[in-house]
Design a protein around this motif. Sequence first.
Motif, PDB file in Angstrom:
ATOM      1  N   LEU A  70      -8.238 -29.803  28.101  1.00  0.00           N
ATOM      2  CA  LEU A  70      -8.513 -29.143  29.380  1.00  0.00           C
ATOM      3  C   LEU A  70      -7.214 -28.825  30.097  1.00  0.00           C
ATOM      4  CD1 LEU A  70     -11.537 -31.200  30.818  1.00  0.00           C
ATOM      5  CD2 LEU A  70     -11.561 -28.812  30.118  1.00  0.00           C
ATOM      6  N   ARG A  71      -6.312 -29.798  30.131  1.00  0.00           N
ATOM      7  CA  ARG A  71      -5.037 -29.599  30.809  1.00  0.00           C
ATOM      8  C   ARG A  71      -4.173 -28.560  30.081  1.00  0.00           C
ATOM      9  NH1 ARG A  71      -2.765 -28.975  33.893  1.00  0.00           N
ATOM     10  NH2 ARG A  71      -0.867 -30.196  33.928  1.00  0.00           N
ATOM     11  N   THR A  74      -9.742 -31.012  37.271  1.00  0.00           N
ATOM     12  CA  THR A  74      -9.124 -30.149  36.259  1.00  0.00           C
ATOM     13  C   THR A  74     -10.039 -28.964  35.932  1.00  0.00           C
ATOM     14  OG1 THR A  74      -8.082 -32.103  35.335  1.00  0.00           O
ATOM     15  CG2 THR A  74      -8.042 -30.154  33.966  1.00  0.00           C
ATOM     16  N   LEU A  75     -11.330 -29.248  35.768  1.00  0.00           N
ATOM     17  CA  LEU A  75     -12.289 -28.186  35.449  1.00  0.00           C
ATOM     18  C   LEU A  75     -12.357 -27.143  36.557  1.00  0.00           C
ATOM     19  CD1 LEU A  75     -15.451 -29.681  33.738  1.00  0.00           C
ATOM     20  CD2 LEU A  75     -14.154 -27.663  33.068  1.00  0.00           C
ATOM     21  N   ARG A 109     -10.043 -26.393  38.737  1.00  0.00           N
ATOM     22  CA  ARG A 109      -8.796 -25.606  38.732  1.00  0.00           C
ATOM     23  C   ARG A 109      -8.824 -24.583  37.603  1.00  0.00           C
ATOM     24  NH1 ARG A 109      -4.865 -30.404  39.509  1.00  0.00           N
ATOM     25  NH2 ARG A 109      -4.930 -30.370  37.254  1.00  0.00           N
ATOM     26  N   LEU A 110      -9.366 -25.024  36.448  1.00  0.00           N
ATOM     27  CA  LEU A 110      -9.444 -24.138  35.281  1.00  0.00           C
ATOM     28  C   LEU A 110     -10.321 -22.928  35.568  1.00  0.00           C
ATOM     29  CD1 LEU A 110      -9.901 -26.113  31.964  1.00  0.00           C
ATOM     30  CD2 LEU A 110      -9.038 -23.824  32.164  1.00  0.00           C
ATOM     31  N   TYR A 157     -10.821 -36.908  37.804  1.00  0.00           N
ATOM     32  CA  TYR A 157      -9.742 -36.152  37.167  1.00  0.00           C
ATOM     33  C   TYR A 157     -10.295 -34.987  36.350  1.00  0.00           C
ATOM     34  CZ  TYR A 157      -5.450 -35.236  34.609  1.00  0.00           C
ATOM     35  OH  TYR A 157      -4.340 -34.640  34.079  1.00  0.00           O
ATOM     36  N   VAL A 158     -11.347 -35.262  35.563  1.00  0.00           N
ATOM     37  CA  VAL A 158     -11.946 -34.203  34.736  1.00  0.00           C
ATOM     38  C   VAL A 158     -12.541 -33.114  35.636  1.00  0.00           C
ATOM     39  CG1 VAL A 158     -13.815 -33.684  33.096  1.00  0.00           C
ATOM     40  CG2 VAL A 158     -12.364 -35.665  32.730  1.00  0.00           C
ATOM     41  N   LEU A 203      -8.512 -20.586  37.938  1.00  0.00           N
ATOM     42  CA  LEU A 203      -7.428 -19.861  37.245  1.00  0.00           C
ATOM     43  C   LEU A 203      -7.985 -18.783  36.334  1.00  0.00           C
ATOM     44  CD1 LEU A 203      -4.938 -22.684  36.246  1.00  0.00           C
ATOM     45  CD2 LEU A 203      -4.352 -20.591  37.442  1.00  0.00           C
ATOM     46  N   ASP A 204      -9.073 -19.116  35.649  1.00  0.00           N
ATOM     47  CA  ASP A 204      -9.702 -18.167  34.738  1.00  0.00           C
ATOM     48  C   ASP A 204     -10.119 -16.901  35.493  1.00  0.00           C
ATOM     49  OD1 ASP A 204     -10.491 -17.644  32.093  1.00  0.00           O
ATOM     50  OD2 ASP A 204     -12.585 -17.924  32.662  1.00  0.00           O
ATOM     51  N   ILE A 248      -9.436 -34.409  27.936  1.00  0.00           N
ATOM     52  CA  ILE A 248      -8.498 -34.272  29.065  1.00  0.00           C
ATOM     53  C   ILE A 248      -7.250 -33.499  28.631  1.00  0.00           C
ATOM     54  CG2 ILE A 248      -6.883 -35.608  30.508  1.00  0.00           C
ATOM     55  CD1 ILE A 248      -9.125 -37.656  30.885  1.00  0.00           C
ATOM     56  N   VAL A 268      -6.992 -14.892  36.410  1.00  0.00           N
ATOM     57  CA  VAL A 268      -6.435 -14.208  35.238  1.00  0.00           C
ATOM     58  C   VAL A 268      -7.261 -12.968  34.924  1.00  0.00           C
ATOM     59  CG1 VAL A 268      -6.145 -14.417  32.721  1.00  0.00           C
ATOM     60  CG2 VAL A 268      -5.280 -16.197  34.219  1.00  0.00           C
ATOM     61  N   ASN A 319      -5.299 -26.030  28.322  1.00  0.00           N
ATOM     62  CA  ASN A 319      -5.887 -24.725  28.644  1.00  0.00           C
ATOM     63  C   ASN A 319      -5.471 -24.286  30.038  1.00  0.00           C
ATOM     64  OD1 ASN A 319      -7.904 -23.361  26.725  1.00  0.00           O
ATOM     65  ND2 ASN A 319      -8.213 -25.537  26.395  1.00  0.00           N
ATOM     66  N   GLU A 320      -5.434 -25.241  30.966  1.00  0.00           N
ATOM     67  CA  GLU A 320      -5.035 -24.921  32.342  1.00  0.00           C
ATOM     68  C   GLU A 320      -3.578 -24.426  32.369  1.00  0.00           C
ATOM     69  OE1 GLU A 320      -5.423 -28.159  35.150  1.00  0.00           O
ATOM     70  OE2 GLU A 320      -4.286 -26.993  36.612  1.00  0.00           O
ATOM     71  N   LEU A 354      -3.349 -20.969  30.969  1.00  0.00           N
ATOM     72  CA  LEU A 354      -3.798 -19.952  31.930  1.00  0.00           C
ATOM     73  C   LEU A 354      -2.746 -19.715  33.011  1.00  0.00           C
ATOM     74  CD1 LEU A 354      -7.604 -20.694  32.509  1.00  0.00           C
ATOM     75  CD2 LEU A 354      -6.584 -18.654  31.517  1.00  0.00           C
ATOM     76  N   ARG A 355      -2.103 -20.789  33.444  1.00  0.00           N
ATOM     77  CA  ARG A 355      -1.040 -20.671  34.454  1.00  0.00           C
ATOM     78  C   ARG A 355       0.096 -19.770  33.954  1.00  0.00           C
ATOM     79  NH1 ARG A 355      -1.617 -23.861  38.834  1.00  0.00           N
ATOM     80  NH2 ARG A 355      -2.889 -25.639  38.259  1.00  0.00           N
ATOM     81  N   LEU A 362     -11.601 -24.693  24.493  1.00  0.00           N
ATOM     82  CA  LEU A 362     -12.107 -25.134  25.794  1.00  0.00           C
ATOM     83  C   LEU A 362     -13.554 -25.604  25.667  1.00  0.00           C
ATOM     84  CD1 LEU A 362     -11.492 -25.451  28.787  1.00  0.00           C
ATOM     85  CD2 LEU A 362     -12.191 -23.109  29.137  1.00  0.00           C
TER      86      LEU A 362
END
Lengths: 63, 260
Positions: free
Chosen positions: B240-241, A38-39, A41-42, A34-35, A45-46, B237, A49, B243-244, B247-248, B5
């Motif tokens: 992180l979520r 998520t990382l 995807r982050l 999961y971590v 996205l970064d 968690i 952006v 921040n995600e 960003l979205r 982050l």
Amino acid sequence: MLDATNKLLYGLVLRDAPFVIAAYAVLWLALAGYVTVTLRRLIKLDKEVKLLEDAVKARTKAE
Amino acid sequence: MKRSLRWALILAVLGGLLTTLAFVGAFTYARVQTFSTTVNVPNAVARKAVKAGFPAGDAATQMAAPPGTVAVHKPWFSQKIFFFHVPIAVASLVVMTIAAIFSLLFLIKRKKSYDTRAKVAMEATLVFIIGTMISGDLWTRASWGVWWEWEPRLTTYAILTLLVIAYFVLRNSVEDEERRATYGAVFALFAWVDVPITFMITRMMPSQHPALTGLETSNLIPFMIGMAGMSMLGFAIYELRFNEEHLRERLAALKEDLEG
């Protein structure tokens, strides 16, 4: 081969071992997965952006 | 990189390290707990068992033991699941409380970021709830010989699981953003009522589920390390979520800006 005494003694403990191993393995994999997802995807996205921010800046300058 | 982050990443690594340490401690430092039930084993085995730290059974069981055997308390190896199961369960209740607080703040102040924070906290709650259910089920099977038992703690926690799933079903079924956030916040507060009930139920009525009381030091230390690690992971968690999601939202705003 285990001698009879050790076999009995280990038997008392190891009957539960598969459940203990499964519990730790599943939790660890799930949390780590999961971590990681998520990382990733982050980070993606970064990048997106930043690209769009640059595009907006470039357009503002051109105008 | 944003400061929050960076903190989330540090906490994720630290949480991973501490939970690993708790795992190692659970199998090396923590003494194997024994079940209150006894088993009759041959003398030679009993000598080794007692030497290895398993206490002998009580006097009455010793008297009733067949000739040539000695009663010893049964080692409770499946109790080792406790060092992950309880921290993740406590983390699920704490993160859900955070979700309820942000839901309440949203209802009072109507700020979108509070709704996002509540949603993200609920998602982390769901992750921890799934972890609790899986580890708990395996412990139930190993200890009680069944996969499920309709006893108070398991039942109230199952209700909590369904409520958290229902929260996401509700959110996904409402189109309008404002209404979705309001309904979600009200439902999160309603669902949170089950948190103190689940926590207190083993202390309020007879339950097969063990209540957390009087841990011996060798068990307490890895447990506390596990609790600290899991709390850090929970916060990581959540951050992180968040921040995600942030960003979205920024991405959507930028796209709108470019198109408009």
